[in-house]
Design a protein around this motif. Structure first.
Motif, mmCIF file in Angstrom:
data_model
loop_
_atom_site.group_PDB
_atom_site.id
_atom_site.type_symbol
_atom_site.label_atom_id
_atom_site.label_comp_id
_atom_site.label_asym_id
_atom_site.label_seq_id
_atom_site.Cartn_x
_atom_site.Cartn_y
_atom_site.Cartn_z
ATOM 1 N N LEU A 191 0.824 -1.211 0.000
ATOM 2 C CA LEU A 191 0.000 0.000 0.000
ATOM 3 C C LEU A 191 0.857 1.260 0.000
ATOM 4 C CD1 LEU A 191 -2.875 -0.958 2.485
ATOM 5 C CD2 LEU A 191 -3.107 -0.487 0.039
ATOM 6 N N LYS A 192 1.929 1.246 0.764
ATOM 7 C CA LYS A 192 2.792 2.421 0.827
ATOM 8 C C LYS A 192 3.483 2.662 -0.512
ATOM 9 C CE LYS A 192 3.698 2.360 5.797
ATOM 10 N NZ LYS A 192 4.734 2.221 6.861
ATOM 11 N N ASN A 193 3.820 1.583 -1.226
ATOM 12 C CA ASN A 193 4.470 1.737 -2.519
ATOM 13 C C ASN A 193 3.485 2.082 -3.630
ATOM 14 O OD1 ASN A 193 6.960 1.105 -1.369
ATOM 15 N ND2 ASN A 193 6.701 -1.093 -1.742
ATOM 16 N N LYS A 194 2.284 1.501 -3.594
ATOM 17 C CA LYS A 194 1.296 1.690 -4.645
ATOM 18 C C LYS A 194 0.515 2.981 -4.491
ATOM 19 C CE LYS A 194 -1.372 0.245 -8.083
ATOM 20 N NZ LYS A 194 -0.871 0.092 -9.468
ATOM 21 N N TYR A 195 0.134 3.307 -3.245
ATOM 22 C CA TYR A 195 -0.677 4.502 -2.982
ATOM 23 C C TYR A 195 0.010 5.373 -1.926
ATOM 24 C CZ TYR A 195 -4.223 1.564 -5.237
ATOM 25 O OH TYR A 195 -4.905 0.756 -6.107
ATOM 26 N N PRO A 196 1.151 5.915 -2.240
ATOM 27 C CA PRO A 196 1.851 6.732 -1.228
ATOM 28 C C PRO A 196 1.097 8.006 -0.880
ATOM 29 C CG PRO A 196 2.926 6.933 -3.375
ATOM 30 C CD PRO A 196 1.887 5.867 -3.517
ATOM 31 N N GLU A 197 0.201 8.436 -1.789
ATOM 32 C CA GLU A 197 -0.539 9.683 -1.533
ATOM 33 C C GLU A 197 -1.708 9.486 -0.572
ATOM 34 O OE1 GLU A 197 -2.719 7.611 -4.835
ATOM 35 O OE2 GLU A 197 -0.635 7.882 -4.190
ATOM 36 N N LEU A 198 -2.110 8.246 -0.356
ATOM 37 C CA LEU A 198 -3.237 7.984 0.546
ATOM 38 C C LEU A 198 -2.719 7.726 1.959
ATOM 39 C CD1 LEU A 198 -5.532 5.660 -1.637
ATOM 40 C CD2 LEU A 198 -5.765 8.118 -1.191
ATOM 41 N N PRO A 199 -3.142 8.540 2.897
ATOM 42 C CA PRO A 199 -2.643 8.383 4.277
ATOM 43 C C PRO A 199 -3.377 7.272 5.045
ATOM 44 C CG PRO A 199 -4.085 10.288 4.151
ATOM 45 C CD PRO A 199 -3.992 9.742 2.761
ATOM 46 N N PHE A 200 -3.023 6.020 4.731
ATOM 47 C CA PHE A 200 -3.544 4.912 5.526
ATOM 48 C C PHE A 200 -2.787 4.863 6.850
ATOM 49 C CE2 PHE A 200 -4.681 3.284 1.263
ATOM 50 C CZ PHE A 200 -6.030 3.030 1.476
ATOM 51 N N LYS A 248 -13.937 -0.891 -3.974
ATOM 52 C CA LYS A 248 -13.580 -1.278 -5.340
ATOM 53 C C LYS A 248 -12.083 -1.117 -5.582
ATOM 54 C CE LYS A 248 -17.974 -0.386 -7.706
ATOM 55 N NZ LYS A 248 -18.667 0.458 -8.729
ATOM 56 N N THR A 249 -11.520 -0.021 -5.102
ATOM 57 C CA THR A 249 -10.086 0.203 -5.282
ATOM 58 C C THR A 249 -9.264 -0.862 -4.573
ATOM 59 O OG1 THR A 249 -10.424 2.593 -5.493
ATOM 60 C CG2 THR A 249 -8.215 1.841 -4.888
ATOM 61 N N LEU A 250 -9.622 -1.175 -3.349
ATOM 62 C CA LEU A 250 -8.881 -2.174 -2.589
ATOM 63 C C LEU A 250 -9.077 -3.568 -3.177
ATOM 64 C CD1 LEU A 250 -9.496 -0.935 1.075
ATOM 65 C CD2 LEU A 250 -7.422 -0.701 -0.304
ATOM 66 N N HIS A 251 -10.271 -3.850 -3.692
ATOM 67 C CA HIS A 251 -10.508 -5.169 -4.281
ATOM 68 C C HIS A 251 -9.662 -5.356 -5.538
ATOM 69 C CE1 HIS A 251 -12.667 -8.229 -6.704
ATOM 70 N NE2 HIS A 251 -12.847 -8.799 -5.525
ATOM 71 N N ASN A 252 -9.590 -4.333 -6.383
ATOM 72 C CA ASN A 252 -8.746 -4.421 -7.568
ATOM 73 C C ASN A 252 -7.283 -4.622 -7.187
ATOM 74 O OD1 ASN A 252 -10.962 -4.048 -9.257
ATOM 75 N ND2 ASN A 252 -10.704 -1.823 -9.333
ATOM 76 N N MET A 253 -6.882 -3.987 -6.107
ATOM 77 C CA MET A 253 -5.507 -4.148 -5.639
ATOM 78 C C MET A 253 -5.247 -5.584 -5.190
ATOM 79 S SD MET A 253 -3.817 -2.574 -2.207
ATOM 80 C CE MET A 253 -4.881 -3.694 -1.273
ATOM 81 N N ILE A 276 -1.294 -7.342 -6.516
ATOM 82 C CA ILE A 276 -0.318 -7.973 -5.620
ATOM 83 C C ILE A 276 0.029 -9.366 -6.130
ATOM 84 C CG2 ILE A 276 0.147 -8.671 -3.243
ATOM 85 C CD1 ILE A 276 -1.794 -6.610 -2.294
ATOM 86 N N ASN A 277 1.302 -9.686 -6.115
ATOM 87 C CA ASN A 277 1.773 -10.993 -6.564
ATOM 88 C C ASN A 277 1.697 -11.979 -5.395
ATOM 89 O OD1 ASN A 277 3.041 -13.195 -7.727
ATOM 90 N ND2 ASN A 277 4.653 -11.967 -8.680
ATOM 91 N N TRP A 278 0.501 -12.503 -5.175
ATOM 92 C CA TRP A 278 0.303 -13.405 -4.036
ATOM 93 C C TRP A 278 1.049 -14.722 -4.166
ATOM 94 C CZ3 TRP A 278 -1.017 -10.960 -0.043
ATOM 95 C CH2 TRP A 278 -1.959 -9.924 -0.066
#
Length: 482
Positions: free
Chosen positions: A191-200, A283-288, A293-295
């Motif tokens: 999440l930090k690498n993919k969405y660094p702009e979103l403050p999770f 929806k965004t998290l489900h697509n992620m 992610i390479n599970w």
């Protein structure tokens, strides 16, 4: 121990019609019996047979029918005058056959006396109650000993079910928590690498595995993912002030647009109609989870197989390890004051709604109550949780419904000792039937919230009627735990 009230027939629309059908057939059988045999014995016997299924259940009615027919044939053969010597010999053989029929009945169905409006009466001959084996029983039935013996048997079955189907070893728990923590770390890093702009916020583990509310076939854990919202730009609107008019929900409104226009917050991309959309975030998290992610690589490094659930309504990972099975739910959450909001756990027509979560309060209340009196509320919840998950209708009720029913019962019932486990489990189910009958299970922490509000009336009827029928069986454990 408080005295349990008799379980009464629920007033579900569909179940009521079924009950009326049964009563109609019973009345018809009673009338037909009277026409066939006008004697007092024939009328009583036919009436008992017609209504046996309502009182004793299917197995009890079958046993009563066999016994009654055997007795009637015995009486008929014994009282009919023989015409000749051959008839006498035939009659004697027929009498022997009748006694053999009676000897085939080795058990009597277990019927709880408190469930009957009138006590069961034994056949009486010459003023003495008869026993199929010894011939005579004491004039007063040992009702207390009978009830204690039935409860003990049910207690043993519940404990056996807990041991075989619910309990999980400490090694499996530790492995599940370690594996969940490793996967959570990998998810947070992505999440930090993919969405660094979103403050999770910092994701943390929660759920049944962490609180020892588990089942043996799978361990359940939740990744709680906080959304760090700017307090000056977002305002919680209580559910009773929204279009749904339901305190179970809430809406998060974007404010301060005149000073901080759209785009000032990184969460503005998820705003729909002026409100933060839980559906858009899901929806965004489900697509992620499904596509980004390479599970397989992560699972290989952790010596397990990780598969995301493809259903867009679920943010879920299924993990297969050689020793355990792990179910992981990703839960984006908004915390406003003392309220925790999650995306709705069921389909709703408004995509901007967030559902209030009482999970932390539920677990805390159960543990506090058990700590005070060394109770078995958590054990009771574990057993019923597994039973409900494996039923086609009852699975529509989640652990939260069972937890709130237990908490409500704890206000009136004080004996939660291990010896009372079976009684409490049975009592919780009986209370659930009453809640389903009125179509309302009040939230323990906010009585304005109906926890059954998301179910259709047909679903409530199916759950309530099948649960009532299971409780009406002579042996509760046979209907639930076997």
């Amino acid at each position: 121990m408080s005295q349990q009230r008799p379980l009464r027939s629920p007033r579900f629309p569909g179940s009521a019609s079924r009950c009326r059908d049964r009563l109609t057939m019973a009345d018809y059988g009673h009338k037909q019996g009277k026409r066939r045999d006008e004697s007092n014995l024939g009328s009583v016997v036919d009436f008992l047979l017609a209504n046996a299924r309502l009182v004793l259940g299917v197995s009890g009615a079958a046993v009563l029918a066999i016994a009654t027919l055997a007795v009637k044939r015995l009486i008929d053969r014994a009282t009919s005058p023989p015409d000749d010597e051959d008839d006498i010999k035939a009659k004697q053989k027929s009498l022997e056959d009748s006694w053999q029929e009676l000897s085939l009945i080795k058990t009597v169905p277990k019927v709880r006396p408190e469930d009957l409006e009138e006590p069961l009466l034994s056949p009486v001959v010459g003023g003495t109650a008869q026993d199929p084996k010894s011939g005579v029983l004491p004039s007063e039935a040992p009702l207390v000993e009978l009830r204690a013996r039935l409860c003990l048997t049910l207690q043993e079955k519940f404990l056996s079910y807990y041991r075989d189907h619910v309990s999980v070893s400490e090694e499996e728990k530790a492995l599940g928590k370690q594996l969940a923590g490793d996967i959570c770390g990998e998810l947070q890093k992505f999440l930090k690498n993919k969405y660094p702009e979103l403050p999770f916020g910092h994701a943390f583990l929660s759920g049944y595995l962490c609180d020892d509310l588990i089942s043996s076939d799978r361990l359940e854990v939740a990744f709680m993912l906080p959304l760090m919202l700017e307090p000056s730009l977002w305002l919680l609107i209580p559910g009773e002030q929204t279009v749904v008019n339901d305190p179970c929900f809430g809406m998060v409104r974007r404010t301060g647009l005149e000073y901080f226009p759209r785009g000032s917050s990184p969460w503005d991309r998820f705003v729909v109609g002026g409100y933060l959309s839980s559906n858009a975030i899901n929806k965004t998290l489900h697509n992620m989870l499904v596509a980004s992610i390479n599970w397989p690589v992560i699972g290989s490094s952790l010596e397990c197989v990780i598969r995301p659930v493809m259903d867009p309504k679920e943010l879920k990972l299924e993990v297969q390890h050689p020793q355990i099975r792990l179910d992981i739910n990703l839960c984006p959450m908004v915390e406003v004051g003392d309220k925790i909001l999650l995306p709705p756990s069921f389909v709703i027509p408004v995509e901007n709604l967030w559902q209030r979560s009482f999970y932390a309060a539920e677990v805390s209340a159960l543990k506090d109550l058990d700590a005070r009196d060394d109770g078995v509320r958590q054990g009771c919840l574990n057993i019923l949780k597994v039973v409900f998950e494996n039923h086609p209708f009852w699975s529509k009720l989640g652990s939260s419904h069972l937890t709130h029913a237990i908490l409500h019962l704890s206000e009136t019932e004080t004996d939660w000792s291990e010896a009372a486990l079976a009684d409490r489990c049975q009592q919780v189910l009986e209370e659930l039937v009453q809640y389903l009958e009125i179509g309302s299970l009040p939230c323990f922490f906010d009585s304005r919230i109906n926890l059954l509000g998301h179910l259709a009336s047909e679903e409530i009827e199916e759950i309530g009627y099948t649960l009532y029928e299971a409780l009406a069986e002579p042996d509760l454990a046979a209907g639930l735990c076997l």
